[in-house]
Design an enzyme around this catalytic site. Structure first.
Site, PDB file in Angstrom:
ATOM      1  N   LEU A   1      12.171  -5.978  12.196  1.00  0.00           N
ATOM      2  CA  LEU A   1      12.477  -5.746  10.777  1.00  0.00           C
ATOM      3  C   LEU A   1      12.497  -4.251  10.480  1.00  0.00           C
ATOM      4  CD1 LEU A   1      10.289  -8.590   9.223  1.00  0.00           C
ATOM      5  CD2 LEU A   1      12.788  -8.446   9.144  1.00  0.00           C
TER       6      LEU A   1
ATOM      7  N   CYS B   1       1.979  -2.832   7.384  1.00  0.00           N
ATOM      8  CA  CYS B   1       2.243  -3.460   8.680  1.00  0.00           C
ATOM      9  C   CYS B   1       3.201  -2.724   9.601  1.00  0.00           C
ATOM     10  CB  CYS B   1       2.782  -4.865   8.460  1.00  0.00           C
ATOM     11  SG  CYS B   1       1.537  -5.959   7.789  1.00  0.00           S
TER      12      CYS B   1
ATOM     13  N   GLN C   1       4.522   0.316  10.350  1.00  0.00           N
ATOM     14  CA  GLN C   1       4.171   1.454  11.199  1.00  0.00           C
ATOM     15  C   GLN C   1       3.016   1.107  12.132  1.00  0.00           C
ATOM     16  OE1 GLN C   1       4.163   5.442   9.624  1.00  0.00           O
ATOM     17  NE2 GLN C   1       2.141   5.788  10.482  1.00  0.00           N
TER      18      GLN C   1
HETATM   19  C1  UDX Z   1      -3.782  -7.963   6.597  1.00  0.00           C
HETATM   20  C2  UDX Z   1      -3.994  -8.506   7.977  1.00  0.00           C
HETATM   21  O1  UDX Z   1      -5.163  -9.211   8.059  1.00  0.00           O
HETATM   22  C3  UDX Z   1      -3.835  -7.394   8.949  1.00  0.00           C
HETATM   23  O2  UDX Z   1      -4.003  -7.784  10.244  1.00  0.00           O
HETATM   24  C4  UDX Z   1      -2.447  -6.997   8.774  1.00  0.00           C
HETATM   25  O3  UDX Z   1      -1.981  -6.273   9.839  1.00  0.00           O
HETATM   26  C5  UDX Z   1      -2.381  -6.263   7.480  1.00  0.00           C
HETATM   27  O4  UDX Z   1      -2.614  -7.178   6.516  1.00  0.00           O
HETATM   28  P1  UDX Z   1      -4.820  -7.282   4.479  1.00  0.00           P
HETATM   29  O5  UDX Z   1      -5.199  -8.624   3.989  1.00  0.00           O
HETATM   30  O6  UDX Z   1      -3.574  -6.676   3.944  1.00  0.00           O
HETATM   31  O7  UDX Z   1      -4.775  -7.327   6.042  1.00  0.00           O
HETATM   32  O8  UDX Z   1      -5.976  -6.240   4.441  1.00  0.00           O
HETATM   33  P2  UDX Z   1      -6.948  -5.903   3.274  1.00  0.00           P
HETATM   34  O9  UDX Z   1      -6.266  -6.146   1.969  1.00  0.00           O
HETATM   35  O10 UDX Z   1      -7.515  -4.587   3.613  1.00  0.00           O
HETATM   36  O11 UDX Z   1      -8.075  -7.040   3.403  1.00  0.00           O
HETATM   37  C6  UDX Z   1      -9.029  -7.122   4.377  1.00  0.00           C
HETATM   38  C7  UDX Z   1     -10.355  -7.516   3.734  1.00  0.00           C
HETATM   39  O12 UDX Z   1     -11.312  -7.771   4.748  1.00  0.00           O
HETATM   40  C8  UDX Z   1     -10.961  -6.459   2.824  1.00  0.00           C
HETATM   41  O13 UDX Z   1     -11.133  -6.998   1.536  1.00  0.00           O
HETATM   42  C9  UDX Z   1     -12.288  -6.113   3.496  1.00  0.00           C
HETATM   43  O14 UDX Z   1     -13.308  -5.829   2.559  1.00  0.00           O
HETATM   44  C10 UDX Z   1     -12.583  -7.362   4.274  1.00  0.00           C
HETATM   45  N1  UDX Z   1     -13.483  -7.149   5.412  1.00  0.00           N
HETATM   46  C11 UDX Z   1     -13.224  -6.213   6.343  1.00  0.00           C
HETATM   47  C12 UDX Z   1     -14.613  -7.957   5.551  1.00  0.00           C
HETATM   48  O15 UDX Z   1     -14.860  -8.799   4.715  1.00  0.00           O
HETATM   49  N2  UDX Z   1     -15.412  -7.778   6.646  1.00  0.00           N
HETATM   50  C13 UDX Z   1     -15.184  -6.840   7.585  1.00  0.00           C
HETATM   51  O16 UDX Z   1     -15.932  -6.710   8.553  1.00  0.00           O
HETATM   52  C14 UDX Z   1     -14.040  -6.024   7.418  1.00  0.00           C
HETATM   53  C1  UDX Z   2       6.416  -7.112   6.184  1.00  0.00           C
HETATM   54  C2  UDX Z   2       7.150  -8.297   6.797  1.00  0.00           C
HETATM   55  O1  UDX Z   2       8.381  -8.521   6.092  1.00  0.00           O
HETATM   56  C3  UDX Z   2       6.294  -9.535   6.750  1.00  0.00           C
HETATM   57  O2  UDX Z   2       6.930 -10.614   7.398  1.00  0.00           O
HETATM   58  C4  UDX Z   2       4.971  -9.242   7.429  1.00  0.00           C
HETATM   59  O3  UDX Z   2       4.118 -10.360   7.340  1.00  0.00           O
HETATM   60  C5  UDX Z   2       4.312  -8.027   6.805  1.00  0.00           C
HETATM   61  O4  UDX Z   2       5.190  -6.911   6.840  1.00  0.00           O
HETATM   62  P1  UDX Z   2       5.936  -6.287   3.710  1.00  0.00           P
HETATM   63  O5  UDX Z   2       5.434  -5.041   4.356  1.00  0.00           O
HETATM   64  O6  UDX Z   2       5.108  -6.937   2.682  1.00  0.00           O
HETATM   65  O7  UDX Z   2       6.222  -7.404   4.817  1.00  0.00           O
HETATM   66  O8  UDX Z   2       7.334  -5.974   3.007  1.00  0.00           O
HETATM   67  P2  UDX Z   2       8.856  -5.896   3.462  1.00  0.00           P
HETATM   68  O9  UDX Z   2       9.634  -6.610   2.443  1.00  0.00           O
HETATM   69  O10 UDX Z   2       9.057  -6.299   4.852  1.00  0.00           O
HETATM   70  O11 UDX Z   2       9.188  -4.350   3.289  1.00  0.00           O
HETATM   71  C6  UDX Z   2       8.609  -3.351   4.105  1.00  0.00           C
HETATM   72  C7  UDX Z   2       9.160  -1.994   3.740  1.00  0.00           C
HETATM   73  O12 UDX Z   2      10.525  -1.866   4.119  1.00  0.00           O
HETATM   74  C8  UDX Z   2       9.132  -1.690   2.248  1.00  0.00           C
HETATM   75  O13 UDX Z   2       8.742  -0.368   2.028  1.00  0.00           O
HETATM   76  C9  UDX Z   2      10.557  -1.920   1.816  1.00  0.00           C
HETATM   77  O14 UDX Z   2      10.893  -1.188   0.671  1.00  0.00           O
HETATM   78  C10 UDX Z   2      11.302  -1.428   3.036  1.00  0.00           C
HETATM   79  N1  UDX Z   2      12.651  -2.011   3.150  1.00  0.00           N
HETATM   80  C11 UDX Z   2      12.808  -3.347   3.340  1.00  0.00           C
HETATM   81  C12 UDX Z   2      13.764  -1.182   3.090  1.00  0.00           C
HETATM   82  O15 UDX Z   2      13.644   0.032   2.935  1.00  0.00           O
HETATM   83  N2  UDX Z   2      15.019  -1.740   3.221  1.00  0.00           N
HETATM   84  C13 UDX Z   2      15.197  -3.076   3.401  1.00  0.00           C
HETATM   85  O16 UDX Z   2      16.364  -3.507   3.509  1.00  0.00           O
HETATM   86  C14 UDX Z   2      14.066  -3.910   3.457  1.00  0.00           C
END
Ligand code: UDX
Ligand code: UDX
Length: 454
Positions: free
Chosen positions: A224, A273, A275
Site C-alpha cells: 500500500l 503503520c 513507515q
Molecule cells: C496498533 C497495533 O497494535 C500495532 O501493532 C500497530 O502496528 C499499530 O497499531 P495502536 O492500537 O494504534 O497499535 O497503538 P496505541 O493506540 O498506542 O495503543 C496501544 C495501547 O497499549 C496503549 O493504550 C498503551 O497504553 C497500551 N499498553 C502498552 C499497555 O496496556 N501495556 C503495555 O505494556 C504497553
Molecule cells: C493502513 C492500512 O491501510 C491498514 O490496512 C493497516 O491496518 C494500517 O495501515 P491507515 O494508516 O489507517 O491504514 O490509513 P491509510 O488509509 O492506509 O493511509 C495511510 C497514509 O497514506 C495516509 O497518510 C494517507 O493520507 C496516505 N495516502 C493513502 C495517500 O497519500 N494516498 C492514497 O492514495 C492513499
C-alpha cells in the site's frame, strides 16, 4: 471450543475499535479491554461517548450498544487475563530507538511484558492472539516465554493481524475484505474463526500458518505504501513536465490490473503503520543478508521523506526564498481525514521544516487537540499558534498549506479567506482537494502536488 471470555491488552486505535465490534456482534461473549493507561481507560468509560479516546465515525454507536452489556474497559489487567479463554495482545510496537536495529526494528518490549504477565497469571489453558503487527517469527518467541515461565498450562498462539484503516475502522471491521488467522492448532484456529464467522462470510476468513500471517501483514502495508510512493514519484515528474498527476492516476487506474484505489498523490503518507512496518521489513531482510530486498523496500520510505521535504522547500522557494517572520497557515494536522491520530503525520515534518526557516505557523485541525500538537512539536511548539476557527487561522497569512484532506476544507468560503490574506495570496494544496480553476479565478496563486503552476 466455544470462547466465552475475551481479554484484550491495549486499548488503542486497534484494540479499542476491534473489541467494540467483536462485543457488538457476539453479545454472548464477554469482552474486557485492559490498558495500563488509566486516563485512556477512563475516557473509554466516559458516559459521554463523544469523549472516547479514539475518534472514528460510527464508533460511538457501537460502544453505546455494547458497553456495560458485554464490553468492559478496565485497568485490572491480571483479573481480565485470569478470567479469559482468549487473550488478544494489541499493545504498540514502535520502532526501536536504541541498541541493535535502532530506527528500524520493532521494539518488542511491551509484547514481552505482556507475555510474561500472561504466563504469571494464567491458571488454565489460554489462546493468545497476536493482534499487534509483529516481525515474522515473533509468535515463536511468545510461545517460548509463555511455556518457560508459565504455570504448566497450555498456550496456543494465533496471529490475527488487523487490516482496518483509521477513519473507516468501524466500516472495515463490519465488512472486512478478509480476516487472516495464522496458527498451528486446529481447535484454537477454529475457535477464532467462529467468532468472526458470526458476521463475516466464511469464505473471507483465511487461515494460514503463523509465519505467513505475520509476513502478510507487513507485506500488505508495504504494498500500500509503495503505491503512494510510486504515484508521488510521478507527481514530481508531472510538476516538471506539465502533466497532471490526477489525470495520470485516472488513466492508469482504469487498467483493471492496476485498479483505481490508493493512487492519490499527496504531501506524503503518515500513520502509525506504513513507515514502521516497512522499516521492520527492511530490517528483517537485512538480518537474513537480503540486501537487495532491503534496499528495494527502503526506497519507499526514502521517497516519502523526499515528498514531505520538497513540499516545505517549495513553499519557501515560492514565497521569494524566505518565510522568515511570515504567517503560514496549515490546514489539517491529522495524518489523514476523519481521525484525530497524528502519528507520523506529514504535517509534523512540514511544520518543523518551516519553523527552521523562521516562519510563523498557525494551525487548524477540526479534530486534533492542541495538547497533541504540542506533544508532536516538542520545543518547537513555542513558534506556532493553534486556532479553533479556520477563518481566523487564515487571517493575515501569506500562504495556506493544506496538509489533511478534511472534507470541510472544500466547503470553505475561499473568497472570504482570500480577502483576509496578504497579497499575493498563496495556497499549497498537499492533497489535491481544492478546485484549481475556482481558486485561480478568486486570485490565489495556487499550487497543487503533481501539477505545474500554470
Ligand atoms: C496498533 C497495533 O497494535 C500495532 O501493532 C500497530 O502496528 C499499530 O497499531 P495502536 O492500537 O494504534 O497499535 O497503538 P496505541 O493506540 O498506542 O495503543 C496501544 C495501547 O497499549 C496503549 O493504550 C498503551 O497504553 C497500551 N499498553 C502498552 C499497555 O496496556 N501495556 C503495555 O505494556 C504497553
Ligand atoms: C493502513 C492500512 O491501510 C491498514 O490496512 C493497516 O491496518 C494500517 O495501515 P491507515 O494508516 O489507517 O491504514 O490509513 P491509510 O488509509 O492506509 O493511509 C495511510 C497514509 O497514506 C495516509 O497518510 C494517507 O493520507 C496516505 N495516502 C493513502 C495517500 O497519500 N494516498 C492514497 O492514495 C492513499
Amino acid at each position: 471450543m466455544k470462547i466465552k471470555n475475551i481479554c484484550c491488552i491495549g486499548a488503542g486505535y486497534v484494540g479499542g475499535p476491534t473489541m467494540a465490534v467483536i462485543a457488538q456482534k457476539c453479545p454472548d461473549v464477554k469482552v474486557t479491554v485492559v490498558d495500563l493507561n488509566e486516563a485512556r481507560i477512563a475516557a473509554w468509560n466516559d458516559e459521554d461517548v463523544a469523549k472516547l479516546p479514539v475518534y472514528e465515525p460510527g464508533l460511538d454507536e457501537v460502544v453505546a450498544e455494547a458497553r456495560g452489556r458485554n464490553l468492559f474497559f478496565s485497568t485490572e489487567v491480571d483479573k481480565a487475563i485470569d478470567e479469559a479463554d482468549m487473550i488478544f495482545i494489541s499493545v504498540n510496537t514502535p520502532t526501536k530507538m536504541y541498541g541493535a536495529g535502532k530506527g528500524m526494528a520493532a521494539d518488542l518490549k511491551y509484547i514481552e511484558l505482556c507475555a510474561r504477565q500472561i504466563a504469571r497469571v494464567a491458571k488454565n489453558d489460554k489462546i493468545v492472539v497476536e493482534k499487534s503487527t509483529l516481525p515474522v517469527r515473533t509468535a515463536e518467541a511468545l510461545k517460548s516465554i509463555l511455556d518457560n515461565t508459565g504455570n504448566g498450562v497450555n498456550f496456543h498462539i494465533l496471529s490475527n493481524p488487523e487490516f482496518l484503516a483509521e477513519g473507516t475502522a468501524v466500516q472495515d471491521l463490519h465488512n472486512p475484505d478478509r480476516v487472516l488467522i495464522g496458527g498451528e492448532n486446529e481447535v484454537a484456529i477454529q475457535s477464532l474463526v467462529d467468532i468472526y464467522a458470526t458476521w463475516v462470510p466464511r469464505e473471507r476468513v483465511l487461515t494460514t500458518n503463523v509465519w505467513s500471517s505475520e509476513l502478510s501483514k507487513l507485506t500488505a502495508n508495504a504494498f500500500l505504501a509503495q503505491r503512494v510512493s510510486s504515484i508521488n514519484a510521478i507527481s514530481e515528474l508531472c510538476e516538471k513536465t506539465g502533466a497532471d498527476v490526477n489525470e495520470v492516476a485516472r488513466a492508469i487506474g482504469m487498467d483493471s490490473r492496476i485498479g483505481p484505489k490508493f493512487l492519490k498523490s499527496s504531501v506524503g503518507f503518515g500513520g502509525s503503520c506504513f513507515q514502521k512496518d516497512i522499516l521492520n521489513l527492511v530490517y528483517i531482510a537485512k538480518s537474513y543478508g537480503l540486501n537487495e530486498v532491503a534496499d528495494y523496500w527502503e526506497q519507499v520510505v526514502i521517497m516519502n521523506n523526499h515528498q514531505k521535504s520538497r513540499f516545505a522547500k517549495n513553499i519557501v522557494k515560492t514565497l521569494y526564498n524566505t518565510v522568515s517572520g511570515k504567517k503560514i497557515t496549515m490546514l489539517g494536522w491529522a495524518f489523514k481525514k476523519d481521525t484525530n491520530d497524528t502519528r507520523e503525520s506529514a504535517a509534523i515534518d512540514v511544520a518543523k521544516d518551516l519553523i527552521a526557516e523562521e516562519a510563523k505557523i498557525s494551525i487548524y485541525d477540526p479534530k486534533v487537540e492542541t495538547s497533541q500538537i504540542k506533544m508532536d512539536l516538542g520545543s518547537s511548539f513555542e513558534y506556532i499558534t493553534v486556532e479553533s476557527d479556520s477563518y481566523e487561522a487564515c487571517q493575515g497569512a501569506h500562504a495556506i498549506a493544506v496538509l489533511t484532506e478534511w472534507d470541510e476544507f472544500k466547503e470553505y468560503d475561499w473568497q472570504k479567506i482570500y480577502d483576509s490574506m496578504l497579497k499575493p495570496a498563496f495556497v499549497f494544496d498537499g492533497r489535491n482537494i481544492l478546485d484549481k480553476q475556482k481558486m485561480k479565478e478568486i486570485g490565489f496563486v495556487y499550487t497543487a502536488v503533481g501539477s505545474s503552476n500554470e
